[in-house]
Design a protein around this motif. Structure first.
Motif, PDB file in Angstrom:
ATOM      1  N   THR A  98     -24.072 -29.337   6.882  1.00 24.29           N
ATOM      2  CA  THR A  98     -25.229 -30.199   7.088  1.00 24.29           C
ATOM      3  C   THR A  98     -25.839 -29.793   8.423  1.00 24.29           C
ATOM      4  OG1 THR A  98     -23.893 -31.917   8.138  1.00 24.29           O
ATOM      5  CG2 THR A  98     -24.272 -32.129   5.774  1.00 24.29           C
ATOM      6  N   LYS A  99     -27.141 -30.009   8.572  1.00 25.59           N
ATOM      7  CA  LYS A  99     -27.794 -29.433   9.748  1.00 25.59           C
ATOM      8  C   LYS A  99     -28.570 -30.432  10.596  1.00 25.59           C
ATOM      9  CE  LYS A  99     -26.280 -25.274   9.860  1.00 25.59           C
ATOM     10  NZ  LYS A  99     -24.914 -25.568  10.285  1.00 25.59           N
ATOM     11  N   ASN A 101     -27.787 -33.542  11.456  1.00 25.77           N
ATOM     12  CA  ASN A 101     -26.884 -34.212  12.400  1.00 25.77           C
ATOM     13  C   ASN A 101     -26.444 -33.266  13.521  1.00 25.77           C
ATOM     14  OD1 ASN A 101     -25.334 -32.723  10.476  1.00 25.77           O
ATOM     15  ND2 ASN A 101     -23.511 -33.883  11.054  1.00 25.77           N
ATOM     16  N   HIS A 121     -25.604 -21.591   8.253  1.00 24.51           N
ATOM     17  CA  HIS A 121     -24.835 -22.101   7.118  1.00 24.51           C
ATOM     18  C   HIS A 121     -24.674 -20.996   6.078  1.00 24.51           C
ATOM     19  CE1 HIS A 121     -24.553 -25.056   3.469  1.00 24.51           C
ATOM     20  NE2 HIS A 121     -23.411 -24.463   3.733  1.00 24.51           N
ATOM     21  N   THR A 177     -34.149 -30.348   8.344  1.00 26.99           N
ATOM     22  CA  THR A 177     -34.510 -31.328   7.325  1.00 26.99           C
ATOM     23  C   THR A 177     -34.616 -30.690   5.942  1.00 26.99           C
ATOM     24  OG1 THR A 177     -35.801 -32.400   9.051  1.00 26.99           O
ATOM     25  CG2 THR A 177     -36.166 -33.152   6.789  1.00 26.99           C
ATOM     26  N   HIS A 179     -33.230 -27.931   5.032  1.00 22.72           N
ATOM     27  CA  HIS A 179     -31.876 -27.499   4.676  1.00 22.72           C
ATOM     28  C   HIS A 179     -31.084 -28.626   4.026  1.00 22.72           C
ATOM     29  CE1 HIS A 179     -27.560 -27.249   5.425  1.00 22.72           C
ATOM     30  NE2 HIS A 179     -27.693 -25.947   5.263  1.00 22.72           N
ATOM     31  N   ASP A 180     -31.079 -29.783   4.667  1.00 21.74           N
ATOM     32  CA  ASP A 180     -30.251 -30.883   4.175  1.00 21.74           C
ATOM     33  C   ASP A 180     -30.750 -31.416   2.836  1.00 21.74           C
ATOM     34  OD1 ASP A 180     -28.786 -30.478   6.422  1.00 21.74           O
ATOM     35  OD2 ASP A 180     -29.139 -32.456   7.313  1.00 21.74           O
ATOM     36  N   ALA A 184     -28.309 -31.122  -0.423  1.00 22.31           N
ATOM     37  CA  ALA A 184     -27.957 -32.337  -1.162  1.00 22.31           C
ATOM     38  C   ALA A 184     -28.130 -32.070  -2.657  1.00 22.31           C
ATOM     39  CB  ALA A 184     -28.840 -33.501  -0.724  1.00 22.31           C
ATOM     40  N   HIS A 188     -24.232 -30.719  -2.494  1.00 24.02           N
ATOM     41  CA  HIS A 188     -23.527 -31.967  -2.203  1.00 24.02           C
ATOM     42  C   HIS A 188     -23.430 -32.849  -3.443  1.00 24.02           C
ATOM     43  CE1 HIS A 188     -25.070 -31.115   2.164  1.00 24.02           C
ATOM     44  NE2 HIS A 188     -24.313 -30.153   1.666  1.00 24.02           N
ATOM     45  N   ILE A 235     -19.443 -34.226   5.058  1.00 27.19           N
ATOM     46  CA  ILE A 235     -20.752 -33.837   4.512  1.00 27.19           C
ATOM     47  C   ILE A 235     -21.439 -35.026   3.849  1.00 27.19           C
ATOM     48  CG2 ILE A 235     -21.872 -32.429   2.730  1.00 27.19           C
ATOM     49  CD1 ILE A 235     -19.738 -30.257   3.356  1.00 27.19           C
ATOM     50  N   ASN A 239     -24.936 -36.494   5.369  1.00 28.84           N
ATOM     51  CA  ASN A 239     -26.165 -36.260   4.603  1.00 28.84           C
ATOM     52  C   ASN A 239     -26.413 -37.350   3.561  1.00 28.84           C
ATOM     53  OD1 ASN A 239     -28.477 -34.745   4.119  1.00 28.84           O
ATOM     54  ND2 ASN A 239     -27.497 -33.468   2.557  1.00 28.84           N
ATOM     55  N   ASN A 242     -30.131 -38.067   1.924  1.00 31.08           N
ATOM     56  CA  ASN A 242     -30.565 -37.121   0.891  1.00 31.08           C
ATOM     57  C   ASN A 242     -29.686 -37.200  -0.358  1.00 31.08           C
ATOM     58  OD1 ASN A 242     -32.770 -35.546   2.122  1.00 31.08           O
ATOM     59  ND2 ASN A 242     -31.217 -35.027   3.640  1.00 31.08           N
TER      60      ASN A 242
END
Lengths: 287, 287
Positions: A98-99, A101, A121, A177, A179-180, A184, A188, A235, A239, A242
């Motif tokens: 995750t990016k 955070n 990542h 943003t 990325h996450d 997700a 995720h 994770i 995240n 999302n």
């Protein structure tokens, strides 16, 4: 070419990174720290690291490249801990899944070293984790996402780009943003679904009989259900906004198919599966 | 050793069965029928079949072994159509992925040939379907379920057992009811989830960007999302009672994890993932 890699976290990802850099002749020496002594000993035996460090700052001091390869939630504390020990010409990267955070933590803790930090990542995994699984080819032909901030030094971004390109990664750039949101959707949520599916299965009385006839479809679908609990807890929590949105998309479709089946709506079932089939086949062709 | 295999459906499964039997020297001649002429031509070119038949009964007449390898819903009509043409010493098998509906159809249409019918389900699949993908090793080391009825002749069950064992399958016996419950859990639900997941993904505006960074976890999890629409429509409809039950188990667990995430209940998230991880690792070790 780097004179010293400070490796924080000597697991599958960190270990593979060190091995790959060594094999490429891009690093002279690796100083490694991991939470457990057994991991560090094994990493040294395997030639993944050259020196065992007793804490993260010791791995950072004197390094011109630092890789933080530990579970997401631990990265925040790590950044705070190492900040005072980062040399002014040292490129620092993490490999968290995750990016947003991590971007926040970096802003809070890195001070004037923030410009040297290039979050990364690598999209590479394996059925089993741990340094014993480390491989210098883990990143070859795999996507790698860099999520630099607006104040990251361009020279450091370019160094990061070169390192990962050298290891065979296909480097993308995204905002934290973006990325996450993307992960997700494509990583995720699938993990969360796989964990829920497996729990739903094993709580049934006849699950042993069920599992005895499971085939290759089950094998592939459930591979990620064997992933590491702490890594994925971090994770999911980091995240969750999302992830919740993705769960909603998924549940809407699940409900739609259930409705088609209840109504024996043969045409809609076929249409839904066809859309899935086409999208999956297009994706695999582009790999 | 059989003198003639009547193959109804010359796709991946039927084609692989014919190739494997031929390679083992267990069949002298294969007469094949498929819904499309192109498939039959390709099957003949590939040496999968020796003779093209114009309909299912033509493939059955004179055969001492018949394999029905077509989508589940079409098997019922097929049994009705071929029943009068089955020789008294001919072993008849299907390879459908649901079994209770086929048991019912067999009882309704096969008359005194019912004792010669041994329903089978080979747990073997591939990313791509079609006769071009057929392989004589497709069934090697794979589970194979036989679901004979109480009036199936024991000699025919033993013949079926020998054929699949010869092809390398690990033969299990189950009742049609047990079979359908087990496969709803380990195959039909994962497929339904994968289709729903993929539809939920591609309906989002940014799905191209999302998919551009999807990695090996996505690749494996979504492999079955590329499955054949008509095959899976038939399975979902034929086994909907068991499937609905499995969806309920899954949704309960999904809701539980969502709840843990909403409450940042770190310990329960870890416990849930841990249970999944342990079960998946135990399963893969037993393969």
């Amino acid at each position: 070419m780097f004179k010293q890699l400070g490796l924080i976290g000597c697991g599958l990802i960190g270990g593979s990174f060190a091995l790959a850099l060594k094999q490429a002749g891009w690093v002279a020496r690796v100083c490694g720290y991991s939470a457990t002594k057994a991991t560090m000993n094994l990493a040294k035996e395997m030639g993944v690291i050259d020196e065992i460090c007793l804490d993260a700052p010791s791995a950072v001091r004197g390094s011109d490249l630092v890789l933080i390869a530990i579970p997401v939630q631990a990265i925040e504390d790590c950044l705070r801990e190492i900040a005072p020990h980062i040399d002014t010409d040292c490129l620092v990267m993490d490999v968290g899944s995750t990016k947003a955070n991590i971007a926040d933590a970096a802003k809070a803790f890195l001070g004037d070293k923030l410009s040297q930090f290039v979050p990364a990542h690598p999209i590479a995994g394996k059925e089993l984790a741990g340094v014993s699984e480390a491989s210098p080819t883990l990143f070859k032909d795999r996507p790698l996402i860099l999520t630099p901030s607006e104040i990251t030094n361009l020279d450091f971004i370019e160094r990061a780009n070169k390192v990962w390109t050298q290891l065979g990664s296909k480097v993308h750039k995204m905002s934290p943003t973006e990325h996450d949101a993307a992960f997700a959707a494509v990583s995720h949520l699938p993990h969360l679904i796989a964990f829920a599916y497996m729990n739903g299965l094993i709580k049934q009385r006849d699950h042993d009989q069920f599992l005895s006839v499971a085939g290759p479809g089950f094998r592939d679908f459930s591979r990620i259900a064997g992933s590491d609990p702490k890594v994925w807890r971090d994770i999911f929590l980091a995240n969750r906004k999302n992830l919740k949105e993705q769960i909603t998309h998924f549940k809407n479709e699940l409900q739609a198919i259930e409705h088609f089946i209840d109504n024996e709506d043969s045409a809609s079932i076929v249409e839904c599966i066809k859309a899935s089939q086409v999208a999956r086949n297009e994706w695999i062709i582009n790999q």
